[in-house]
Design an enzyme around this catalytic site. Sequence first.
Site, PDB file in Angstrom:
ATOM      1  N   ASP A 128      -4.267  -4.305  -4.590  1.00 33.15           N
ATOM      2  CA  ASP A 128      -3.292  -4.321  -5.684  1.00 33.15           C
ATOM      3  C   ASP A 128      -2.277  -5.390  -5.265  1.00 33.15           C
ATOM      4  O   ASP A 128      -2.623  -6.272  -4.453  1.00 33.15           O
ATOM      5  CB  ASP A 128      -2.649  -2.920  -5.866  1.00 33.15           C
ATOM      6  CG  ASP A 128      -1.788  -2.823  -7.126  1.00 33.15           C
ATOM      7  OD1 ASP A 128      -2.348  -2.797  -8.224  1.00 33.15           O
ATOM      8  OD2 ASP A 128      -0.547  -2.797  -7.023  1.00 33.15           O
ATOM      9  N   LYS A 170      -3.724   6.309  -5.784  1.00 38.04           N
ATOM     10  CA  LYS A 170      -3.035   5.042  -5.524  1.00 38.04           C
ATOM     11  C   LYS A 170      -2.367   5.152  -4.174  1.00 38.04           C
ATOM     12  O   LYS A 170      -2.091   6.259  -3.695  1.00 38.04           O
ATOM     13  CB  LYS A 170      -1.982   4.777  -6.610  1.00 38.04           C
ATOM     14  CG  LYS A 170      -1.564   3.325  -6.723  1.00 38.04           C
ATOM     15  CD  LYS A 170      -2.569   2.482  -7.472  1.00 38.04           C
ATOM     16  CE  LYS A 170      -2.198   1.021  -7.409  1.00 38.04           C
ATOM     17  NZ  LYS A 170      -3.068   0.201  -8.269  1.00 38.04           N
TER      18      LYS A 170
HETATM   19  P1  NDP Z   1      -0.740 -10.123  -6.588  1.00 38.84           P
HETATM   20  O1  NDP Z   1       0.028  -9.674  -5.405  1.00 38.84           O
HETATM   21  O2  NDP Z   1      -1.976 -10.919  -6.381  1.00 38.84           O
HETATM   22  O3  NDP Z   1       0.202 -10.936  -7.592  1.00 38.84           O
HETATM   23  C1  NDP Z   1       1.352 -10.375  -8.121  1.00 38.84           C
HETATM   24  C2  NDP Z   1       2.091 -11.442  -8.913  1.00 38.84           C
HETATM   25  O4  NDP Z   1       3.151 -10.811  -9.613  1.00 38.84           O
HETATM   26  C3  NDP Z   1       2.714 -12.513  -8.053  1.00 38.84           C
HETATM   27  O5  NDP Z   1       2.784 -13.720  -8.755  1.00 38.84           O
HETATM   28  C4  NDP Z   1       4.098 -11.942  -7.788  1.00 38.84           C
HETATM   29  O6  NDP Z   1       5.063 -12.915  -7.498  1.00 38.84           O
HETATM   30  C5  NDP Z   1       4.409 -11.284  -9.114  1.00 38.84           C
HETATM   31  N1  NDP Z   1       5.304 -10.136  -8.887  1.00 38.84           N
HETATM   32  C6  NDP Z   1       5.067  -9.062  -8.097  1.00 38.84           C
HETATM   33  N2  NDP Z   1       6.102  -8.228  -8.087  1.00 38.84           N
HETATM   34  C7  NDP Z   1       7.017  -8.783  -8.890  1.00 38.84           C
HETATM   35  C8  NDP Z   1       8.308  -8.396  -9.303  1.00 38.84           C
HETATM   36  N3  NDP Z   1       8.869  -7.252  -8.869  1.00 38.84           N
HETATM   37  N4  NDP Z   1       8.964  -9.214 -10.170  1.00 38.84           N
HETATM   38  C9  NDP Z   1       8.383 -10.350 -10.614  1.00 38.84           C
HETATM   39  N5  NDP Z   1       7.168 -10.773 -10.255  1.00 38.84           N
HETATM   40  C10 NDP Z   1       6.490 -10.003  -9.410  1.00 38.84           C
HETATM   41  O7  NDP Z   1      -1.057  -8.767  -7.406  1.00 38.84           O
HETATM   42  P2  NDP Z   1      -2.153  -8.525  -8.528  1.00 38.84           P
HETATM   43  O8  NDP Z   1      -2.364  -9.763  -9.316  1.00 38.84           O
HETATM   44  O9  NDP Z   1      -3.308  -7.854  -7.887  1.00 38.84           O
HETATM   45  O10 NDP Z   1      -1.439  -7.409  -9.440  1.00 38.84           O
HETATM   46  C11 NDP Z   1      -0.623  -7.751 -10.570  1.00 38.84           C
HETATM   47  C12 NDP Z   1      -0.501  -6.548 -11.483  1.00 38.84           C
HETATM   48  O11 NDP Z   1      -1.817  -6.153 -11.938  1.00 38.84           O
HETATM   49  C13 NDP Z   1       0.092  -5.277 -10.866  1.00 38.84           C
HETATM   50  O12 NDP Z   1       0.803  -4.559 -11.857  1.00 38.84           O
HETATM   51  C14 NDP Z   1      -1.144  -4.486 -10.465  1.00 38.84           C
HETATM   52  O13 NDP Z   1      -0.883  -3.108 -10.339  1.00 38.84           O
HETATM   53  C15 NDP Z   1      -2.043  -4.780 -11.657  1.00 38.84           C
HETATM   54  N6  NDP Z   1      -3.470  -4.550 -11.447  1.00 38.84           N
HETATM   55  C16 NDP Z   1      -4.137  -5.199 -10.456  1.00 38.84           C
HETATM   56  C17 NDP Z   1      -5.501  -4.988 -10.294  1.00 38.84           C
HETATM   57  C18 NDP Z   1      -6.292  -5.762  -9.306  1.00 38.84           C
HETATM   58  O14 NDP Z   1      -7.523  -5.660  -9.354  1.00 38.84           O
HETATM   59  N7  NDP Z   1      -5.693  -6.549  -8.423  1.00 38.84           N
HETATM   60  C19 NDP Z   1      -6.231  -4.003 -11.123  1.00 38.84           C
HETATM   61  C20 NDP Z   1      -5.455  -3.456 -12.214  1.00 38.84           C
HETATM   62  C21 NDP Z   1      -4.113  -3.718 -12.326  1.00 38.84           C
HETATM   63  P3  NDP Z   1       5.613 -13.050  -5.981  1.00 38.84           P
HETATM   64  O15 NDP Z   1       4.530 -13.726  -5.233  1.00 38.84           O
HETATM   65  O16 NDP Z   1       6.866 -13.846  -6.129  1.00 38.84           O
HETATM   66  O17 NDP Z   1       5.887 -11.641  -5.510  1.00 38.84           O
END
Ligand code: NDP
Length: 381
Positions: A102, A62
């Site tokens: 991510d 990571k």
């Molecule tokens: P994005 O950046 O596309 O979206 C993240 C979302 O979560 C946004 O809506 C963001 O809101 C919100 N968010 C992020 N940090 C926080 C926080 N500290 N508190 C509240 N809301 C938060 O990321 P992904 O969709 O790619 O990832 C989301 C999750 O999925 C993570 O845990 C990631 O590790 C996991 N994941 C992702 C994969 C992928 O293929 N992308 C694969 C496997 C797991 P805001 O815009 O306000 O920050």
Amino acid sequence: WEDDEHVVQINRGFRVEFNSALGPYKGGLRFHPSVYLGIIKFLGFEQIFKNALTGMPIGGAKGGSDFDPKGKSDNEIMRFCQSFMLELCRHLGEHTDVPAGDIGVGGREIGFLFGQYKRVTNKYESGVLTGKGIGWGGSLVRTEATGYGTVFFLREMLKVRNDSLEGKTCVVSGSGNVAIYAIEKLHQLGAKVVACSDSNGVIFHEKGIDLELVKRLKEIERRRIADYVTYHKDSKYIAGGNIWEIPCQVAAPSATQNEINGKDAKTLVKNGCIAVGEGANMPTTPEGIKVFLDAKIAYGPGKAANAGGVATSALEMQQNASRDSWTFEFTEKKLDEIMTSIHATTFETAEEFGATGNYVVGANIAGFVKVATAMVAHGLI
Ligand code: NDP
């Protein structure tokens, strides 16, 4: 890196290469101000076992940076990505370490990172990054894969209980990559998602979330989810709200780590939640997990439920290696088969170890045994 005012800015970047017993190091890059070594280590550690569960030849890693993409111009994002890759490139390679996206790292960032890798190394090495654009080595379904995969896993967990997603009321936290495509697949399978969120607040839309609008606001215009209510007067924005207080039968936490604590888990169970599929990595605290397990609801931990993203990254690597590109239908079918197989493996392993229905036990043991067996076979160092 230099910002638009020509001021030099400094951020810290990380890459933790955790285990390569099953294949090259593989795992996403996260750009978020909260990033520090501890976050990257826990994500990398989980990634080892998740990747093992996919059945694909990939190790675990990571990376990321405390760089905050919010409010930055495209040029600033580009300059940061170039600066980060200038150092990172010496550690990467299609047979060594293959990052992906991510939180805060999507198609735009992967493009800038890939361009810099190519520039510095003088190699068109498609297999060095996944999540690439469709026109230059990316795989169809990679964008949708994590969200879709989480919903396939939910579907399988409910199937074991002679139930389905059809007609279920769902809540999906976040409104980023994983959340958007979890909502899309839930809608396709006949469920209704009534709430989503970002780090500022929650949208509740009883009629069902208008996904095309969320896509436009978040993927194209890069706006806040609060703007949703401007287009739907019958929806509600709850600034700073807790999405887990909205009653639902199915929950898909898809934002970030530790977003469901013990109290939230109790609220979900009390309100009739029967299934939780973790799209995010470790979104439920240990107290929350205990509540779900004690209540015997269907609880799919992230390392199994959200493995569809990295599995499709491995499919992207396969296509790159064979200079091939597969259709959407073919790739989605493969993703579905992989998720169904991860469900079966985790369910059967839990059963074998006397913990029927406990996917935490199933995922941890199945992932660990696979990695440990390979490490032992490779001999001691
Ligand atoms: P994005 O950046 O596309 O979206 C993240 C979302 O979560 C946004 O809506 C963001 O809101 C919100 N968010 C992020 N940090 C926080 C926080 N500290 N508190 C509240 N809301 C938060 O990321 P992904 O969709 O790619 O990832 C989301 C999750 O999925 C993570 O845990 C990631 O590790 C996991 N994941 C992702 C994969 C992928 O293929 N992308 C694969 C496997 C797991 P805001 O815009 O306000 O920050």
